[in-house]
Motif scaffolding. Sequence first.
Motif, PDB file in Angstrom:
ATOM      1  N   TRP A 306       0.854  -1.180   0.000  1.00  0.00           N
ATOM      2  CA  TRP A 306       0.000   0.000   0.000  1.00  0.00           C
ATOM      3  C   TRP A 306       0.897   1.241   0.000  1.00  0.00           C
ATOM      4  N   MET A 307       0.906   1.958  -1.126  1.00  0.00           N
ATOM      5  CA  MET A 307       1.763   3.139  -1.244  1.00  0.00           C
ATOM      6  C   MET A 307       1.228   4.300  -0.410  1.00  0.00           C
ATOM      7  N   PHE A 308      -0.079   4.447  -0.374  1.00  0.00           N
ATOM      8  CA  PHE A 308      -0.726   5.381   0.544  1.00  0.00           C
ATOM      9  C   PHE A 308      -2.167   4.938   0.753  1.00  0.00           C
ATOM     10  N   GLY A 309      -2.786   5.481   1.785  1.00  0.00           N
ATOM     11  CA  GLY A 309      -4.167   5.111   2.082  1.00  0.00           C
ATOM     12  C   GLY A 309      -4.592   5.639   3.430  1.00  0.00           C
ATOM     13  N   ALA A 310      -5.446   4.884   4.096  1.00  0.00           N
ATOM     14  CA  ALA A 310      -5.993   5.315   5.385  1.00  0.00           C
ATOM     15  C   ALA A 310      -5.143   4.869   6.565  1.00  0.00           C
ATOM     16  N   GLY A 311      -4.023   4.189   6.299  1.00  0.00           N
ATOM     17  CA  GLY A 311      -3.150   3.741   7.371  1.00  0.00           C
ATOM     18  C   GLY A 311      -3.507   2.386   7.930  1.00  0.00           C
ATOM     19  N   ASP A 312      -4.425   1.694   7.274  1.00  0.00           N
ATOM     20  CA  ASP A 312      -4.864   0.393   7.790  1.00  0.00           C
ATOM     21  C   ASP A 312      -3.750  -0.657   7.769  1.00  0.00           C
ATOM     22  N   HIS A 313      -2.735  -0.437   6.953  1.00  0.00           N
ATOM     23  CA  HIS A 313      -1.641  -1.400   6.827  1.00  0.00           C
ATOM     24  C   HIS A 313      -0.300  -0.771   7.208  1.00  0.00           C
ATOM     25  N   GLY A 314      -0.382   0.373   7.887  1.00  0.00           N
ATOM     26  CA  GLY A 314       0.834   1.061   8.304  1.00  0.00           C
ATOM     27  C   GLY A 314       1.329   2.098   7.328  1.00  0.00           C
ATOM     28  N   GLU A 315       0.597   2.297   6.225  1.00  0.00           N
ATOM     29  CA  GLU A 315       1.041   3.233   5.201  1.00  0.00           C
ATOM     30  C   GLU A 315       0.746   4.680   5.580  1.00  0.00           C
ATOM     31  N   SER A 316       1.405   5.597   4.891  1.00  0.00           N
ATOM     32  CA  SER A 316       1.136   7.024   5.042  1.00  0.00           C
ATOM     33  C   SER A 316      -0.127   7.390   4.257  1.00  0.00           C
ATOM     34  N   SER A 317      -0.707   8.541   4.575  1.00  0.00           N
ATOM     35  CA  SER A 317      -1.779   9.076   3.749  1.00  0.00           C
ATOM     36  C   SER A 317      -1.170   9.875   2.599  1.00  0.00           C
ATOM     37  N   ALA A 318      -1.996  10.219   1.614  1.00  0.00           N
ATOM     38  CA  ALA A 318      -1.505  11.045   0.513  1.00  0.00           C
ATOM     39  C   ALA A 318      -0.988  12.382   1.027  1.00  0.00           C
ATOM     40  N   THR A 319      -1.644  12.937   2.041  1.00  0.00           N
ATOM     41  CA  THR A 319      -1.208  14.224   2.576  1.00  0.00           C
ATOM     42  C   THR A 319       0.112  14.097   3.323  1.00  0.00           C
ATOM     43  N   THR A 320       0.272  13.028   4.089  1.00  0.00           N
ATOM     44  CA  THR A 320       1.539  12.819   4.801  1.00  0.00           C
ATOM     45  C   THR A 320       2.697  12.688   3.815  1.00  0.00           C
ATOM     46  N   LEU A 321       2.464  11.959   2.726  1.00  0.00           N
ATOM     47  CA  LEU A 321       3.489  11.873   1.688  1.00  0.00           C
ATOM     48  C   LEU A 321       3.780  13.252   1.102  1.00  0.00           C
ATOM     49  N   ALA A 322       2.720  14.009   0.835  1.00  0.00           N
ATOM     50  CA  ALA A 322       2.897  15.337   0.243  1.00  0.00           C
ATOM     51  C   ALA A 322       3.730  16.241   1.141  1.00  0.00           C
ATOM     52  N   GLU A 323       3.516  16.143   2.437  1.00  0.00           N
ATOM     53  CA  GLU A 323       4.251  16.996   3.369  1.00  0.00           C
ATOM     54  C   GLU A 323       5.753  16.710   3.340  1.00  0.00           C
ATOM     55  N   ARG A 324       6.137  15.507   2.962  1.00  0.00           N
ATOM     56  CA  ARG A 324       7.565  15.183   2.848  1.00  0.00           C
ATOM     57  C   ARG A 324       8.240  15.998   1.755  1.00  0.00           C
ATOM     58  N   ILE A 325       7.465  16.373   0.728  1.00  0.00           N
ATOM     59  CA  ILE A 325       8.051  17.096  -0.408  1.00  0.00           C
ATOM     60  C   ILE A 325       7.430  18.487  -0.551  1.00  0.00           C
ATOM     61  N   ASP A 326       6.871  18.995   0.558  1.00  0.00           N
ATOM     62  CA  ASP A 326       6.399  20.376   0.640  1.00  0.00           C
ATOM     63  C   ASP A 326       5.317  20.678  -0.395  1.00  0.00           C
ATOM     64  N   THR A 327       4.333  19.789  -0.479  1.00  0.00           N
ATOM     65  CA  THR A 327       3.201  20.062  -1.359  1.00  0.00           C
ATOM     66  C   THR A 327       1.931  19.614  -0.648  1.00  0.00           C
ATOM     67  N   VAL A 328       0.834  19.450  -1.394  1.00  0.00           N
ATOM     68  CA  VAL A 328      -0.466  19.120  -0.807  1.00  0.00           C
ATOM     69  C   VAL A 328      -0.915  17.744  -1.287  1.00  0.00           C
ATOM     70  N   GLY A 329      -1.785  17.134  -0.507  1.00  0.00           N
ATOM     71  CA  GLY A 329      -2.188  15.766  -0.787  1.00  0.00           C
ATOM     72  C   GLY A 329      -2.822  15.570  -2.142  1.00  0.00           C
ATOM     73  N   GLU A 330      -3.578  16.561  -2.611  1.00  0.00           N
ATOM     74  CA  GLU A 330      -4.214  16.389  -3.912  1.00  0.00           C
ATOM     75  C   GLU A 330      -3.212  16.279  -5.051  1.00  0.00           C
ATOM     76  N   GLU A 331      -2.019  16.849  -4.880  1.00  0.00           N
ATOM     77  CA  GLU A 331      -1.025  16.705  -5.941  1.00  0.00           C
ATOM     78  C   GLU A 331      -0.554  15.260  -6.056  1.00  0.00           C
TER      79      GLU A 331
END
Length: 346
Positions: A306-331
Amino acid sequence: MSRPELRVDTERFRSNIRAVRDRIAPSALMIVLKDDAYGHGLRWAVEAARGMGVDWYGAYDVRSGVEARRVLGDAGRIFAWATSTDDEVDEALRARIDLGVGSAEYLSRITALAARRGVRARIHLKIDTGLHRNGLLPAEWERTIAEVRAGEAAEHLELVGIWSHLAEASDDEDDEAQTLFLDAVRVAEQSGATPEALHLTASAASWWRPELRGSVSRIGAFCYGVRSADGPDLAGVAPVAELTATVVDIVDGDAVVGIGAFDGIPSTLAGARVGTPAGARELLRIDAATSVVEGWPGMRIGDSVWMFGAGDHGESSATTLAERIDTVGEEILTRLTARIRRVSTP
């Protein structure tokens, strides 16, 4: 090699809509559909929202509005606010789409096209409240309202909305924007009826600043479970989409999964946590067509990651990933390519 999948959870989407509606009531929800419903699929989003009784749809552009109209039939109100070509305006008039108007030039074109077709164009007039993202300046507002009222008298126009965008840079700036907005509404009221749709706020301000809401609130990201960058989680709102990929090889104890930069995954996301059958693991590297994930005990080719999702499997959310690269989840969501299969669950 199986294709990666973006799985969208319809019931979670419905639950988010309920949470958003409860939060913003009595303001009506306008669910925003831009960028193919934030990458989730416009037709899927409209069908699910229609089933929830949503009346307002923010399409951004006419093309998306027409697609939404095909799904909605005669039901629902669709608002397209991007300044459009004459051909697009003509198409919008045929599809009974409300048009956002932010300049005198665009107003003149819409009026002429409506007169030529013998119909009333439903318009939402935009006042610039300081963001300078299109919109009529306060100095030209009164003159433009007079032109709109003349167009109404000639049965070419119907002023159904007044709207604007907030900068959301600070509460003080947003308060000043609301003052300009309400002044514009008062000017309109001096020459005719108050438009039914008064909308100033998008997701964040609609959620956190109830005093700024109008009769309608434009909300996109929050309905899809995408919170604001660096913002808190939202009560009752969860990510709707999860991105999965399959283990296609095992090399030196790590998992090679069938998704990469060519699928829209930024290579700068290396180091993020992704989900596996054994819980969170590090995303070690993103190559062109594949990525490498830290291995786990018992992993096998064909396992899901799971590359991203709701965290049910330990994954990050799209927004958490976005914050790593200084952008927003919708991107993160909207840059995913067509090779990723879209799958909806009931």
